[in-house]
Motif scaffolding. Sequence first.
Motif, PDB file in Angstrom:
ATOM      1  N   THR A  50     -32.649  29.922 140.538  1.00 17.89           N
ATOM      2  CA  THR A  50     -31.303  29.490 140.906  1.00 17.89           C
ATOM      3  C   THR A  50     -30.537  28.885 139.731  1.00 17.89           C
ATOM      4  O   THR A  50     -29.480  28.294 139.916  1.00 17.89           O
ATOM      5  N   GLY A  51     -31.074  29.021 138.529  1.00 19.05           N
ATOM      6  CA  GLY A  51     -30.338  28.615 137.342  1.00 19.05           C
ATOM      7  C   GLY A  51     -30.520  27.179 136.911  1.00 19.05           C
ATOM      8  O   GLY A  51     -29.711  26.666 136.134  1.00 19.05           O
ATOM      9  N   ALA A  52     -31.590  26.504 137.358  1.00 20.76           N
ATOM     10  CA  ALA A  52     -31.796  25.102 136.998  1.00 20.76           C
ATOM     11  C   ALA A  52     -31.871  24.915 135.487  1.00 20.76           C
ATOM     12  O   ALA A  52     -31.171  24.073 134.911  1.00 20.76           O
ATOM     13  N   LEU A  53     -32.729  25.690 134.836  1.00 14.95           N
ATOM     14  CA  LEU A  53     -32.899  25.546 133.394  1.00 14.95           C
ATOM     15  C   LEU A  53     -31.660  26.032 132.646  1.00 14.95           C
ATOM     16  O   LEU A  53     -31.210  25.394 131.692  1.00 14.95           O
ATOM     17  N   ALA A  54     -31.092  27.149 133.075  1.00 18.05           N
ATOM     18  CA  ALA A  54     -29.897  27.677 132.411  1.00 18.05           C
ATOM     19  C   ALA A  54     -28.763  26.662 132.437  1.00 18.05           C
ATOM     20  O   ALA A  54     -28.043  26.475 131.443  1.00 18.05           O
ATOM     21  N   THR A  55     -28.597  25.986 133.561  1.00 14.18           N
ATOM     22  CA  THR A  55     -27.535  24.992 133.681  1.00 14.18           C
ATOM     23  C   THR A  55     -27.773  23.814 132.748  1.00 14.18           C
ATOM     24  O   THR A  55     -26.840  23.318 132.099  1.00 14.18           O
ATOM     25  N   VAL A  56     -29.014  23.350 132.659  1.00 15.89           N
ATOM     26  CA  VAL A  56     -29.328  22.238 131.764  1.00 15.89           C
ATOM     27  C   VAL A  56     -29.131  22.652 130.313  1.00 15.89           C
ATOM     28  O   VAL A  56     -28.604  21.878 129.494  1.00 15.89           O
ATOM     29  N   LEU A  75     -31.469  35.193 144.277  1.00 23.34           N
ATOM     30  CA  LEU A  75     -31.540  34.010 143.441  1.00 23.34           C
ATOM     31  C   LEU A  75     -30.506  34.070 142.322  1.00 23.34           C
ATOM     32  O   LEU A  75     -29.895  33.048 141.969  1.00 23.34           O
ATOM     33  N   VAL A  76     -30.305  35.241 141.757  1.00 20.91           N
ATOM     34  CA  VAL A  76     -29.291  35.394 140.709  1.00 20.91           C
ATOM     35  C   VAL A  76     -27.906  35.094 141.262  1.00 20.91           C
ATOM     36  O   VAL A  76     -27.083  34.438 140.605  1.00 20.91           O
ATOM     37  N   THR A  77     -27.635  35.524 142.479  1.00 22.75           N
ATOM     38  CA  THR A  77     -26.349  35.218 143.105  1.00 22.75           C
ATOM     39  C   THR A  77     -26.178  33.715 143.264  1.00 22.75           C
ATOM     40  O   THR A  77     -25.112  33.148 142.980  1.00 22.75           O
ATOM     41  N   ALA A  78     -27.234  33.039 143.709  1.00 21.44           N
ATOM     42  CA  ALA A  78     -27.180  31.577 143.840  1.00 21.44           C
ATOM     43  C   ALA A  78     -26.977  30.919 142.486  1.00 21.44           C
ATOM     44  O   ALA A  78     -26.225  29.941 142.360  1.00 21.44           O
ATOM     45  N   ALA A  79     -27.638  31.446 141.451  1.00 22.24           N
ATOM     46  CA  ALA A  79     -27.501  30.880 140.111  1.00 22.24           C
ATOM     47  C   ALA A  79     -26.064  30.996 139.615  1.00 22.24           C
ATOM     48  O   ALA A  79     -25.523  30.058 139.015  1.00 22.24           O
ATOM     49  N   ARG A  80     -25.445  32.118 139.850  1.00 25.78           N
ATOM     50  CA  ARG A  80     -24.050  32.289 139.425  1.00 25.78           C
ATOM     51  C   ARG A  80     -23.136  31.273 140.101  1.00 25.78           C
ATOM     52  O   ARG A  80     -22.198  30.742 139.490  1.00 25.78           O
ATOM     53  N   LEU A  82     -23.975  28.276 141.115  1.00 23.96           N
ATOM     54  CA  LEU A  82     -24.300  26.899 140.763  1.00 23.96           C
ATOM     55  C   LEU A  82     -24.081  26.582 139.292  1.00 23.96           C
ATOM     56  O   LEU A  82     -24.039  25.405 138.919  1.00 23.96           O
ATOM     57  N   SER A  83     -23.934  27.593 138.451  1.00 25.72           N
ATOM     58  CA  SER A  83     -23.902  27.376 137.007  1.00 25.72           C
ATOM     59  C   SER A  83     -22.482  27.379 136.461  1.00 25.72           C
ATOM     60  O   SER A  83     -21.538  27.808 137.122  1.00 25.72           O
ATOM     61  N   HIS A  84     -22.367  26.881 135.228  1.00 27.33           N
ATOM     62  CA  HIS A  84     -21.070  26.838 134.560  1.00 27.33           C
ATOM     63  C   HIS A  84     -21.298  26.909 133.054  1.00 27.33           C
ATOM     64  O   HIS A  84     -22.425  26.821 132.569  1.00 27.33           O
ATOM     65  N   GLY A  85     -20.221  27.062 132.309  1.00 27.61           N
ATOM     66  CA  GLY A  85     -20.338  27.143 130.863  1.00 27.61           C
ATOM     67  C   GLY A  85     -20.646  28.557 130.393  1.00 27.61           C
ATOM     68  O   GLY A  85     -20.486  29.526 131.138  1.00 27.61           O
ATOM     69  N   PRO A  86     -21.128  28.690 129.149  1.00 25.29           N
ATOM     70  CA  PRO A  86     -21.395  30.018 128.570  1.00 25.29           C
ATOM     71  C   PRO A  86     -22.704  30.617 129.095  1.00 25.29           C
ATOM     72  O   PRO A  86     -23.637  30.874 128.333  1.00 25.29           O
ATOM     73  N   VAL A  87     -22.771  30.803 130.395  1.00 24.03           N
ATOM     74  CA  VAL A  87     -24.001  31.269 131.043  1.00 24.03           C
ATOM     75  C   VAL A  87     -23.721  32.596 131.745  1.00 24.03           C
ATOM     76  O   VAL A  87     -22.713  32.731 132.448  1.00 24.03           O
ATOM     77  N   ARG A  88     -24.604  33.548 131.537  1.00 24.06           N
ATOM     78  CA  ARG A  88     -24.509  34.845 132.211  1.00 24.06           C
ATOM     79  C   ARG A  88     -25.851  35.130 132.875  1.00 24.06           C
ATOM     80  O   ARG A  88     -26.885  34.600 132.462  1.00 24.06           O
ATOM     81  N   PHE A  89     -25.836  35.980 133.879  1.00 24.34           N
ATOM     82  CA  PHE A  89     -27.062  36.290 134.600  1.00 24.34           C
ATOM     83  C   PHE A  89     -27.201  37.793 134.797  1.00 24.34           C
ATOM     84  O   PHE A  89     -26.202  38.523 134.870  1.00 24.34           O
ATOM     85  N   ALA A  90     -28.457  38.232 134.882  1.00 20.28           N
ATOM     86  CA  ALA A  90     -28.750  39.645 135.115  1.00 20.28           C
ATOM     87  C   ALA A  90     -29.968  39.749 136.018  1.00 20.28           C
ATOM     88  O   ALA A  90     -30.897  38.945 135.918  1.00 20.28           O
ATOM     89  N   VAL A  91     -29.948  40.731 136.892  1.00 26.94           N
ATOM     90  CA  VAL A  91     -31.118  41.027 137.716  1.00 26.94           C
ATOM     91  C   VAL A  91     -32.052  41.885 136.871  1.00 26.94           C
ATOM     92  O   VAL A  91     -31.699  43.016 136.499  1.00 26.94           O
ATOM     93  N   ALA A  92     -33.212  41.344 136.528  1.00 31.16           N
ATOM     94  CA  ALA A  92     -34.128  42.056 135.635  1.00 31.16           C
ATOM     95  C   ALA A  92     -35.527  41.496 135.773  1.00 31.16           C
ATOM     96  O   ALA A  92     -35.717  40.306 136.037  1.00 31.16           O
ATOM     97  N   ASP A  93     -36.516  42.355 135.574  1.00 28.94           N
ATOM     98  CA  ASP A  93     -37.912  41.969 135.601  1.00 28.94           C
ATOM     99  C   ASP A  93     -38.290  41.321 134.276  1.00 28.94           C
ATOM    100  O   ASP A  93     -37.859  41.762 133.203  1.00 28.94           O
ATOM    101  N   ALA A  94     -39.112  40.279 134.335  1.00 30.47           N
ATOM    102  CA  ALA A  94     -39.537  39.576 133.124  1.00 30.47           C
ATOM    103  C   ALA A  94     -40.319  40.474 132.181  1.00 30.47           C
ATOM    104  O   ALA A  94     -40.407  40.188 130.982  1.00 30.47           O
TER     105      ALA A  94
END
Length: 266
Positions: A50-56, A75-80, A82-94
């Motif tokens: 949900t973007g906890a680390l990305a947000t920090v 989860l990526v939708t939730a992260a988008r 909840l997050s702000h700033g220069p943050v982007r998200f992608a649905v992808a396997d690790a």
Amino acid sequence: MSEQQRFDVWQAGPAYERHMGRWSRRVAERFTALSGHADGLRWLDVGCGTGALATVLATRCRPALVLGCDRSERLVTAARDLSHGPVRFAVADARALPVPDGSFDAAVSGLTLNFLPDPAEGVAEMARAVRSGGRVAAYVWDYAEGMEVLRRFWDAAVATDPEAAELDEGRRFPLCRPDPLHALWTRAGLRDVWVTPLVVPTVFTDLADLWSPFLAGQGPAAGYVADLAPEARDRLRDTLATSLPEAPDGTIPLLARAWSVSGAKP
């Protein structure tokens, strides 16, 4: 999918926030405070949830970019959201990150590594994405001892149902200890490897605050609870309650420890 893996599901953003999100943000803050970081770096957050680390990272590290990747679209939708700033998200396997070789200054992963089918493959992919001299780092809960709410949960579960031992994350994830983490990073060819604990308080207002997230079906412990008959569920709750400390104000003070590992790409 094995019976164990069936419970390793993190999909619903709000349910994750109630269960682990509130603590994952605190441990992310401890993680980013471990050492100084230059401004303007490009960060890759693998298994971002949900973007906890990305947000920090966006708040504390003044990045040029944070790219969060997770295989769960929900989860990526939730992260988008909840997050702000220069943050982007992608649905992808690790294990197949959608980024060029050496395109990031640092690759990090919070509370995800042990859920990968092949953690070594995930670490190798993170290292591929980082430039020479960049860092690859991660942290995972100490399920065996230090993540007290889960440790007490599984001890109560096994006391009421010995078969629950097969699902106990402390047994299932031996990787989540200092020596195995150090060895995994070293085998990946990373240098200057170190492992350190991250400890945060997890204070629950009362038993309902602690127990209700286990009813949401998110993650191994909650997945186990969801499969129980009502009587067995109540028995587990009551057994867990007897093991919990209580402060004078009625709160339940526990601690959560994670292990952080970091290394530099040659």
